[in-house]
Design a protein around this motif. Structure first.
Motif, PDB file in Angstrom:
ATOM      1  N   GLU A  22       0.810  -1.222   0.000  1.00  0.00           N
ATOM      2  CA  GLU A  22       0.000   0.000   0.000  1.00  0.00           C
ATOM      3  C   GLU A  22       0.845   1.274   0.000  1.00  0.00           C
ATOM      4  OE1 GLU A  22      -2.424  -0.091   3.431  1.00  0.00           O
ATOM      5  OE2 GLU A  22      -0.793  -0.483   4.825  1.00  0.00           O
ATOM      6  N   LYS A  26       1.152   4.698  -5.455  1.00  0.00           N
ATOM      7  CA  LYS A  26       1.412   5.703  -6.499  1.00  0.00           C
ATOM      8  C   LYS A  26       2.228   5.111  -7.637  1.00  0.00           C
ATOM      9  CE  LYS A  26       1.173   9.771  -3.502  1.00  0.00           C
ATOM     10  NZ  LYS A  26       1.884  10.967  -2.989  1.00  0.00           N
ATOM     11  N   GLU A  54      -7.538  -2.559  -2.716  1.00  0.00           N
ATOM     12  CA  GLU A  54      -7.307  -1.236  -3.296  1.00  0.00           C
ATOM     13  C   GLU A  54      -6.885  -1.352  -4.759  1.00  0.00           C
ATOM     14  OE1 GLU A  54      -5.405   3.097  -2.224  1.00  0.00           O
ATOM     15  OE2 GLU A  54      -4.772   1.359  -1.059  1.00  0.00           O
ATOM     16  N   ILE A  58      -8.889   0.077  -8.047  1.00  0.00           N
ATOM     17  CA  ILE A  58      -8.271   0.915  -9.080  1.00  0.00           C
ATOM     18  C   ILE A  58      -8.504   0.320 -10.462  1.00  0.00           C
ATOM     19  CG2 ILE A  58      -6.051   1.706  -9.986  1.00  0.00           C
ATOM     20  CD1 ILE A  58      -5.155   1.986  -7.029  1.00  0.00           C
ATOM     21  N   VAL A 249      -7.300  16.761  -3.383  1.00  0.00           N
ATOM     22  CA  VAL A 249      -6.967  15.354  -3.646  1.00  0.00           C
ATOM     23  C   VAL A 249      -5.637  15.298  -4.380  1.00  0.00           C
ATOM     24  CG1 VAL A 249      -9.391  14.647  -3.810  1.00  0.00           C
ATOM     25  CG2 VAL A 249      -8.158  15.346  -5.885  1.00  0.00           C
ATOM     26  N   ILE A 295      -7.322   8.564 -11.567  1.00  0.00           N
ATOM     27  CA  ILE A 295      -7.590   8.159 -10.187  1.00  0.00           C
ATOM     28  C   ILE A 295      -7.366   9.372  -9.286  1.00  0.00           C
ATOM     29  CG2 ILE A 295      -6.801   6.714  -8.268  1.00  0.00           C
ATOM     30  CD1 ILE A 295      -8.264   5.114 -10.371  1.00  0.00           C
ATOM     31  N   ARG A 297      -6.808  10.333  -5.083  1.00  0.00           N
ATOM     32  CA  ARG A 297      -6.481   9.727  -3.791  1.00  0.00           C
ATOM     33  C   ARG A 297      -6.386  10.807  -2.718  1.00  0.00           C
ATOM     34  NH1 ARG A 297      -2.428   6.997  -2.140  1.00  0.00           N
ATOM     35  NH2 ARG A 297      -3.564   5.143  -1.447  1.00  0.00           N
ATOM     36  N   SER A 298      -6.600  10.383  -1.486  1.00  0.00           N
ATOM     37  CA  SER A 298      -6.234  11.204  -0.341  1.00  0.00           C
ATOM     38  C   SER A 298      -4.823  10.806   0.057  1.00  0.00           C
ATOM     39  CB  SER A 298      -7.210  10.965   0.818  1.00  0.00           C
ATOM     40  OG  SER A 298      -7.073   9.627   1.284  1.00  0.00           O
ATOM     41  N   ASP A 301      -5.776   6.917   1.130  1.00  0.00           N
ATOM     42  CA  ASP A 301      -6.676   6.004   0.431  1.00  0.00           C
ATOM     43  C   ASP A 301      -6.943   6.435  -1.009  1.00  0.00           C
ATOM     44  OD1 ASP A 301      -7.205   4.495   2.852  1.00  0.00           O
ATOM     45  OD2 ASP A 301      -8.454   6.203   3.472  1.00  0.00           O
ATOM     46  N   THR A 302      -7.315   5.440  -1.837  1.00  0.00           N
ATOM     47  CA  THR A 302      -7.873   5.718  -3.148  1.00  0.00           C
ATOM     48  C   THR A 302      -9.329   6.083  -2.961  1.00  0.00           C
ATOM     49  OG1 THR A 302      -6.362   4.204  -4.274  1.00  0.00           O
ATOM     50  CG2 THR A 302      -8.409   4.755  -5.417  1.00  0.00           C
TER      51      THR A 302
END
Length: 583
Positions: A22, A26, A54, A58, A249, A295, A297-298, A301-302
């Motif tokens: 995880e 990226k 995750e 994606i 984001v 995509i 993301r934060s 998380d995605t």
């Protein structure tokens, strides 16, 4: 990591190994953007992990529908455990693009299942269409390095078109131009390539330090970075919170990344698992094309992902506007003609490259569909699209509005200056706010349709005529008579209006030398001809001075100097020291 494999069919495939942990999501996003087949790897001794879910989310957001689930390390689990893992995987796949995907168990240690995996990959690729060649290649750069004796090399997965050795290319973000010195795929040198391959491109004229990860290599002139794009966004199911309007984001597109804010156009919040129309404002400009998947993301998380419907909207949209949502739906779901018409209507006047980029259609298809729209009266095409580099397309409504604005501009000018033969070309262009090539196309088309008249550097409506009142006629006649009484030393206190003087000049009755000196046309012609004759009579080295001109016409320097300077401006004579010679 990257490698390639020869399948039992003899087909060579490129394999991009993206990290599973995880912390490296990226990096995974950079590698997964342009693939034909995804292998979702699940270890038999670990089963479905958080990063598995995750990655699966994606793949679902990117709408990757061709995939295999590979259960690895089967040598470390018994058959019952493997079946339990597969059951857990099936539950995780439910409701995603991978639902019902084939599963293959393998062991790298013993080799079990590897042949079955290769056959399964071959079978899926047999049913996979080749990547479309849209005639506009893009190589999102995931690596850049230099090789002694060769220079800079960039690598990535080529999409939307092919490259060839010797071709001129451009780095989109920096705008720098380069030329392709060499191409290599799977360590084999090639002269040209089609889209859909892993590629190493040796480029000249650019150093390694000038090519950051996330750059895009393409042909020049058609793709531009944007700070703003419109999109359809889908939120990941099961995340712990909704997406707020204007929330910050991290935005990911192929190998590019930028911080961004998401403007929600049809909702105050987007809950997990829901969809909405959004406008994304990027901190750093990125190049995008209609149809590209992305995509968001934060930090942890995605959050979601979606598809670009307009890669460069011209303005920030009003929220909760039915017209905005309808236009975005048309761009997203309409037919080829619908999409092209919407693009033309939104961005007119449109060049061919704009139409192709914003519709995500290849140039030949754009030409075919625009011809249909033109025949149906939905668009107006100025020039030969696909032949003339400056040809443009308007929606019919936009074209009619432009014609009306031009006509009103001319009418307003004629009303303000009724004695002038027309409006200066550049003034009307400034009022319309058109580029010079488009303006020239517009004027030529309207002149052909007899909706305006080109008169030198002036434009006028077909019915515009300069007419003088009896009083003006008398003023003009008296003024010309006064000039003729003193042909070489005319009065300089003009008793006539500037507009009337302009009419007399247009009619060829007077010649305006300066704001204060005006000659009757016959007198000017005589003076010009006598000066030319005087210079020619002296042979190749002939000339005339101010004093000689003054004596010739028995007048003063007040008139002679401006006259000679005017002849210089008209390219009849030129000054050499204190003399004038013929050009």
């Amino acid at each position: 990591g990257f490698a390639w494999l020869t399948l039992p069919s003899g087909r060579e495939v490129s394999i991009v190994d993206v990290p599973g942990h995880e912390r490296f999501i990226k990096n995974m996003l950079a590698g997964v953007g342009a693939i034909d087949l995804a292998l979702l790897i699940v270890a038999a001794d670990e089963s479905v992990m958080p990063q598995t879910r995750e990655h699966l989310a994606i793949l679902d957001l990117l709408q990757i529908r061709r995939g295999l689930v590979v259960v690895t390390k089967t040598d470390l689990a018994d058959d019952v455990m493997v079946e339990l893992v597969k059951a857990e995987i099936e539950d995780a796949l439910e409701g995603t693009t991978f639902q019902g995907a084939q599963m293959v168990g393998v062991s790298a240690y013993s080799g079990d299942g590897l042949d079955e995996l290769k056959d399964a990959i071959d079978a899926i690729l047999d049913e996979t269409q080749a990547r479309a060649d849209l005639g506009r290649p893009r190589l999102p750069v995931d690596r850049c390095f230099s090789i002694t004796g060769f220079g800079t090399v960039v690598t990535g997965t080529l999409i939307d078109g092919g490259f060839a050795v010797g071709q001129e290319v451009e780095l989109v973000s920096s705008g720098q131009k380069a030329r392709i010195r060499g191409l290599q795929s799977h360590q084999s040198h090639i002269d040209q390539t089609q889209p859909g391959v892993r590629l190493a491109v040796n480029i000249s004229g650019i150093s390694r330090d000038e090519v950051p990860r996330g750059e895009v290599l393409t042909t020049a002139g058609w793709l531009h970075p944007t700070y703003r794009l419109d999109a359809r966004l889908r939120m990941v199911k099961g995340i712990g919170h909704s997406l707020r309007h204007n929330q910050g984001v991290s935005f990911h597109l192929f190998t590019s990344e930028s911080n961004a804010r998401v403007r929600l156009l049809d909702a105050d919040r987007l809950a997990p698992g829901t969809e909405g129309w959004v406008q994304i404002l990027l901190n750093e400009p990125l190049p995008a094309v209609k149809g590209d998947f992305f995509i968001i993301r934060s930090a942890e998380d995605t959050l979601g992902g979606g598809q670009v419907v307009d890669p460069a909207p011209r303005r920030r949209h009003r929220r909760f506007s039915p017209e905005v949502v309808e236009r975005m739906m048309m761009l997203d779901q309409g037919t080829g003609e619908d999409v092209l018409f919407t693009v033309a209507e939104q961005r007119e006047p449109c060049e061919l490259a704009d139409l192709s980029q914003h519709s995500n259609l290849p140039v030949p298809e754009v030409l075919e569909r625009i011809a249909v729209l033109e025949s149906q009266g939905h668009v107006a095409v100025l020039g030969k699209l696909g032949v003339d580099s400056d040809a443009v397309v308007f929606s019919t409504q936009g074209w009619n509005v432009l014609k009306s604005k031009l006509d009103m501009s001319l009418q307003a000018y004629h009303n303000q200056y009724p004695l002038r033969r027309g409006a200066p070309v550049q003034e009307i262009r400034s009022r319309l706010g058109l580029s010079l090539p488009v303006y020239q196309r517009v004027v030529a088309r309207l002149a052909l349709e007899a909706l305006l008249v080109e008169d030198g550097t002036y434009l006028r409506t077909p019915d515009h005529q300069v007419s003088l009142t009896p009083e003006m006629e008398k003023q003009a006649s008296d003024f010309v008579a006064a000039l003729e009484r003193e042909p070489y030393s005319p009065p300089t206190d003009h008793p006539v209006d500037r507009e009337l003087l302009s009419i007399l000049a247009d009619q060829g009755k007077v010649v305006k030398i300066t704001d204060s000196i005006v000659f009757a046309a016959p007198a000017f012609q005589e003076m010009r001809d006598r000066i030319i004759e005087h210079i020619r009579a002296q042979g190749d080295q002939g000339s005339i001075t101010v004093a000689e001109t003054r004596t010739m016409f028995n007048t003063s320097r007040k008139y002679v100097l401006p006259l000679l300077e005017y002849l210089d401006q008209q390219q009849i004579t030129r000054r050499v020291g204190d003399e004038r010679v013929l050009r």
